[in-house]
Design an enzyme around this catalytic site. Structure first.
Site, PDB file in Angstrom:
ATOM      1  N   HIS A   1       0.843  -1.196   0.000  1.00 44.17           N
ATOM      2  CA  HIS A   1       0.000   0.000   0.000  1.00 44.17           C
ATOM      3  C   HIS A   1       0.878   1.246   0.000  1.00 44.17           C
ATOM      4  O   HIS A   1       2.091   1.175   0.254  1.00 44.17           O
ATOM      5  CB  HIS A   1      -0.916   0.019   1.226  1.00 44.17           C
ATOM      6  CG  HIS A   1      -1.879  -1.126   1.298  1.00 44.17           C
ATOM      7  ND1 HIS A   1      -3.020  -1.191   0.536  1.00 44.17           N
ATOM      8  CD2 HIS A   1      -1.855  -2.270   2.037  1.00 44.17           C
ATOM      9  CE1 HIS A   1      -3.672  -2.323   0.808  1.00 44.17           C
ATOM     10  NE2 HIS A   1      -2.983  -2.996   1.715  1.00 44.17           N
TER      11      HIS A   1
ATOM     12  N   ASP B   1      -1.294   8.663  -1.676  1.00 44.22           N
ATOM     13  CA  ASP B   1      -1.174   9.785  -2.615  1.00 44.22           C
ATOM     14  C   ASP B   1      -2.009  10.927  -2.058  1.00 44.22           C
ATOM     15  O   ASP B   1      -3.236  10.844  -1.998  1.00 44.22           O
ATOM     16  CB  ASP B   1      -1.668   9.341  -3.996  1.00 44.22           C
ATOM     17  CG  ASP B   1      -1.876  10.498  -4.974  1.00 44.22           C
ATOM     18  OD1 ASP B   1      -1.553  11.655  -4.647  1.00 44.22           O
ATOM     19  OD2 ASP B   1      -2.388  10.233  -6.087  1.00 44.22           O
TER      20      ASP B   1
ATOM     21  N   HIS C   1      -3.481  14.446  -2.610  1.00 38.97           N
ATOM     22  CA  HIS C   1      -3.761  15.452  -3.631  1.00 38.97           C
ATOM     23  C   HIS C   1      -3.340  16.846  -3.164  1.00 38.97           C
ATOM     24  O   HIS C   1      -3.192  17.752  -3.989  1.00 38.97           O
ATOM     25  CB  HIS C   1      -5.249  15.448  -3.987  1.00 38.97           C
ATOM     26  CG  HIS C   1      -5.673  14.265  -4.797  1.00 38.97           C
ATOM     27  ND1 HIS C   1      -6.870  14.214  -5.481  1.00 38.97           N
ATOM     28  CD2 HIS C   1      -5.065  13.071  -5.044  1.00 38.97           C
ATOM     29  CE1 HIS C   1      -6.984  13.051  -6.106  1.00 38.97           C
ATOM     30  NE2 HIS C   1      -5.902  12.332  -5.846  1.00 38.97           N
TER      31      HIS C   1
ATOM     32  N   HIS D   1      -5.558   9.004  -1.236  1.00 42.55           N
ATOM     33  CA  HIS D   1      -5.972   7.628  -1.526  1.00 42.55           C
ATOM     34  C   HIS D   1      -4.744   6.762  -1.740  1.00 42.55           C
ATOM     35  O   HIS D   1      -3.625   7.252  -1.912  1.00 42.55           O
ATOM     36  CB  HIS D   1      -6.899   7.571  -2.747  1.00 42.55           C
ATOM     37  CG  HIS D   1      -6.295   8.064  -4.029  1.00 42.55           C
ATOM     38  ND1 HIS D   1      -5.557   7.247  -4.864  1.00 42.55           N
ATOM     39  CD2 HIS D   1      -6.327   9.286  -4.621  1.00 42.55           C
ATOM     40  CE1 HIS D   1      -5.162   7.944  -5.921  1.00 42.55           C
ATOM     41  NE2 HIS D   1      -5.611   9.190  -5.791  1.00 42.55           N
ATOM     42  N   CYS D   2      -4.962   5.470  -1.752  1.00 42.11           N
ATOM     43  CA  CYS D   2      -3.901   4.514  -2.052  1.00 42.11           C
ATOM     44  C   CYS D   2      -3.724   4.438  -3.564  1.00 42.11           C
ATOM     45  O   CYS D   2      -4.701   4.479  -4.313  1.00 42.11           O
ATOM     46  CB  CYS D   2      -4.254   3.143  -1.488  1.00 42.11           C
ATOM     47  SG  CYS D   2      -2.903   1.944  -1.553  1.00 42.11           S
TER      48      CYS D   2
ATOM     49  N   HIS E   1      -7.786  -0.728  -5.088  1.00 44.91           N
ATOM     50  CA  HIS E   1      -7.610  -0.303  -3.701  1.00 44.91           C
ATOM     51  C   HIS E   1      -8.558   0.838  -3.351  1.00 44.91           C
ATOM     52  O   HIS E   1      -9.120   0.871  -2.252  1.00 44.91           O
ATOM     53  CB  HIS E   1      -6.156   0.117  -3.458  1.00 44.91           C
ATOM     54  CG  HIS E   1      -5.208  -1.043  -3.371  1.00 44.91           C
ATOM     55  ND1 HIS E   1      -4.187  -1.111  -2.444  1.00 44.91           N
ATOM     56  CD2 HIS E   1      -5.111  -2.187  -4.088  1.00 44.91           C
ATOM     57  CE1 HIS E   1      -3.508  -2.236  -2.599  1.00 44.91           C
ATOM     58  NE2 HIS E   1      -4.054  -2.903  -3.601  1.00 44.91           N
TER      59      HIS E   1
ATOM     60  N   MET F   1      -9.952   2.607   0.204  1.00 40.27           N
ATOM     61  CA  MET F   1      -8.727   3.311   0.599  1.00 40.27           C
ATOM     62  C   MET F   1      -8.689   4.747   0.095  1.00 40.27           C
ATOM     63  O   MET F   1      -7.969   5.100  -0.850  1.00 40.27           O
ATOM     64  CB  MET F   1      -7.491   2.561   0.132  1.00 40.27           C
ATOM     65  CG  MET F   1      -7.261   1.264   0.894  1.00 40.27           C
ATOM     66  SD  MET F   1      -5.573   0.648   0.762  1.00 40.27           S
ATOM     67  CE  MET F   1      -4.742   1.638   1.991  1.00 40.27           C
TER      68      MET F   1
ATOM     69  N   HIS G   1     -26.788  17.199  -1.935  1.00 40.51           N
ATOM     70  CA  HIS G   1     -27.969  18.047  -1.747  1.00 40.51           C
ATOM     71  C   HIS G   1     -28.496  17.815  -0.337  1.00 40.51           C
ATOM     72  O   HIS G   1     -28.627  16.669   0.103  1.00 40.51           O
ATOM     73  CB  HIS G   1     -29.053  17.696  -2.777  1.00 40.51           C
ATOM     74  CG  HIS G   1     -30.349  18.406  -2.565  1.00 40.51           C
ATOM     75  ND1 HIS G   1     -30.543  19.721  -2.941  1.00 40.51           N
ATOM     76  CD2 HIS G   1     -31.506  18.003  -1.996  1.00 40.51           C
ATOM     77  CE1 HIS G   1     -31.778  20.088  -2.626  1.00 40.51           C
ATOM     78  NE2 HIS G   1     -32.383  19.057  -2.042  1.00 40.51           N
TER      79      HIS G   1
ATOM     80  N   GLU H   1     -28.445  24.946  -4.048  1.00 41.42           N
ATOM     81  CA  GLU H   1     -29.372  23.878  -3.696  1.00 41.42           C
ATOM     82  C   GLU H   1     -28.679  22.520  -3.802  1.00 41.42           C
ATOM     83  O   GLU H   1     -28.877  21.640  -2.971  1.00 41.42           O
ATOM     84  CB  GLU H   1     -30.605  23.912  -4.601  1.00 41.42           C
ATOM     85  CG  GLU H   1     -30.269  23.842  -6.085  1.00 41.42           C
ATOM     86  CD  GLU H   1     -31.496  23.892  -6.965  1.00 41.42           C
ATOM     87  OE1 GLU H   1     -32.469  23.166  -6.674  1.00 41.42           O
ATOM     88  OE2 GLU H   1     -31.481  24.670  -7.950  1.00 41.42           O
ATOM     89  N   THR H   2     -27.887  22.352  -4.853  1.00 36.01           N
ATOM     90  CA  THR H   2     -27.117  21.138  -5.088  1.00 36.01           C
ATOM     91  C   THR H   2     -25.759  21.572  -5.602  1.00 36.01           C
ATOM     92  O   THR H   2     -25.662  22.513  -6.385  1.00 36.01           O
ATOM     93  CB  THR H   2     -27.804  20.239  -6.134  1.00 36.01           C
ATOM     94  OG1 THR H   2     -29.107  19.887  -5.661  1.00 36.01           O
ATOM     95  CG2 THR H   2     -27.014  18.966  -6.398  1.00 36.01           C
TER      96      THR H   2
ATOM     97  N   HIS I   1     -27.652  13.604  -5.156  1.00 34.29           N
ATOM     98  CA  HIS I   1     -28.902  13.840  -5.865  1.00 34.29           C
ATOM     99  C   HIS I   1     -28.966  13.186  -7.241  1.00 34.29           C
ATOM    100  O   HIS I   1     -29.742  13.607  -8.109  1.00 34.29           O
ATOM    101  CB  HIS I   1     -29.237  15.330  -5.967  1.00 34.29           C
ATOM    102  CG  HIS I   1     -30.705  15.614  -5.913  1.00 34.29           C
ATOM    103  ND1 HIS I   1     -31.562  15.302  -6.952  1.00 34.29           N
ATOM    104  CD2 HIS I   1     -31.490  16.155  -4.950  1.00 34.29           C
ATOM    105  CE1 HIS I   1     -32.792  15.672  -6.640  1.00 34.29           C
ATOM    106  NE2 HIS I   1     -32.777  16.188  -5.432  1.00 34.29           N
TER     107      HIS I   1
END
Length: 374
Positions: A125, A128, A130, A165-166, A176, A181, A286, A310-311, A337
């Site tokens: 494993h 990463d 971001h 994430h992996c 993964h 993950m 939403h 709203e969304t 939504h």
């Protein structure tokens, strides 16, 4: 002689071997022989204890002083998890939860993570970020086999919320990720959040929601398959994944994980910061009966928030933030939504809000009665 690394990779299956070999070459660690060591010895250090979602560890909304090195320790846990009444997955997790815990620092701080892969696990494993710069977000520097651990430190240069994430390479990356993950990092501005006019805003509560799409194979009778370990289900799961149609889309690891006794709580007049992360697919959060007062749709706090959504839209592989002040008591349903995914596949959560009803905002003028009675 067969090495432990080769034996474990071989267990995944010969079909993935060419992809893994290519990925390992392309994603090897960069040459750092000429790099100058970062000088952080003069900075204060603070240790943070991670907590499971939807909660977040103790943190300050405004930085209490200058930059710090913020230390975290996280174990990788491979374990079976029940995601619905009739479905289990061999999950790969950061610290045993789906999503993995949120880590919070301030812009200019250094996030230092000790990542541990216990010897009881079967697979390689990594992580990463971001939010990080270089070396595949740290993925090239954090590959750990079972029984290994590593320490990665990166400077938090961009305020916002970000996915981690992996990403061990090749077909292992999506496998993964959709096995659980992923998680989120929040980098707060040193002077805290600000609204669209640049005025400081604070939140009373923080709700961390991680959305996950699962791809659970079925047997010849239509029942979901159950496997003794992650490796055993690899080929079947890849077949379902490659169809791009999830069997489950859930918040925080399971259908109903944020409903009933596990519903999120708030009070009328409280401002709740909702962090929504999705490492793999697009989503459309939403809040039924509420709104996004301030929405950082792309999750980056250098950008002024939008208002009154709203969304909103969460791009796959990103996290977003929305601040809402609850004005009425009751149960608010928070959904993806795409209502098929919300109702039929599981992407639903509840906020239970306590307080006094305000008829000026909404009033039932006439209760239901016989048709034609008025």
């Amino acid at each position: 002689m067969i090495t432990r690394r080769a034996a474990l990779l071989g267990a995944v299956g010969a079909a993935a071997a060419p992809i893994l070999a290519s990925a390992a070459k392309a994603e090897s660690a960069p040459d750092m022989t000429a790099a100058v060591a970062s000088d952080v010895a003069h900075l204060p250090r603070i240790k943070r204890e991670l907590v499971a979602p939807p909660f977040v560890h103790e943190h300050e909304q405004v930085a209490p002083g200058g930059p710090r090195v913020v230390e975290f320790t996280m174990d990788i846990v491979e374990q079976e998890m029940q995601i619905a009444d009739d479905a289990w997955v061999q999950a790969m997790t950061f610290d045993g939860s789906v999503p993995g815990p949120m880590m919070v620092v301030h812009e200019g701080d250094y996030l230092e993570l000790t990542l541990r892969n216990p010897p009881t696990n079967m697979l390689e494993h990594n992580i990463d970020f971001h939010a990080a710069t270089g070396a595949l977000g740290g993925g090239a520097l954090t590959k750990v086999m079972p029984g290994e651990q590593t320490i990665l430190r990166f400077k938090a240069t961009r305020p916002g919320v970000f996915v981690y994430h992996c990403a061990p390479g090749g077909s292992m990356i999506p496998w993964h990720v959709v096995s659980g993950m992923s998680g989120a990092v929040m980098i707060l501005p040193r002077d805290g959040l600000k609204d669209h006019d640049g005025i400081p805003v604070r939140y009373d509560r923080l709700a961390y929601i991680g959305e996950n799409d699962f791809y659970v194979p079925k047997d010849e009778t239509g029942a979901y398959r159950r496997y003794p370990d992650a490796v055993s289900g690899y080929a079947d799961m890849m077949d379902v994944m490659n169809g791009l149609i999830p069997t489950h889309v859930v918040f925080n690891g399971a259908v109903g994980s944020l409903t009933g006794d596990r519903a999120l709580k708030a009070n009328v007049g409280e401002k709740v910061l909702i962090i929504h992360a999705q490492a793999n697919r697009d989503s459309r959060p939403h809040l039924i009966g509420g709104h996004g007062d301030l929405v950082w749709e792309a999750g980056k706090f250098n950008n002024a928030p939008a208002r009154d959504f709203e969304t909103w839209f969460i791009r796959g592989g990103s996290a977003g933030a929305a601040l809402y002040e609850f004005l009425q008591p009751g149960v608010y349903t928070y959904v993806n939504h795409n209502l098929i995914e919300a109702v039929n596949l599981g992407a639903t959560a509840h906020f239970v809000v306590e307080g006094t009803w305000n008829n000026d905002l909404m009033e039932q003028v006439q209760a239901p009665t016989a048709y034609g009675a008025f």
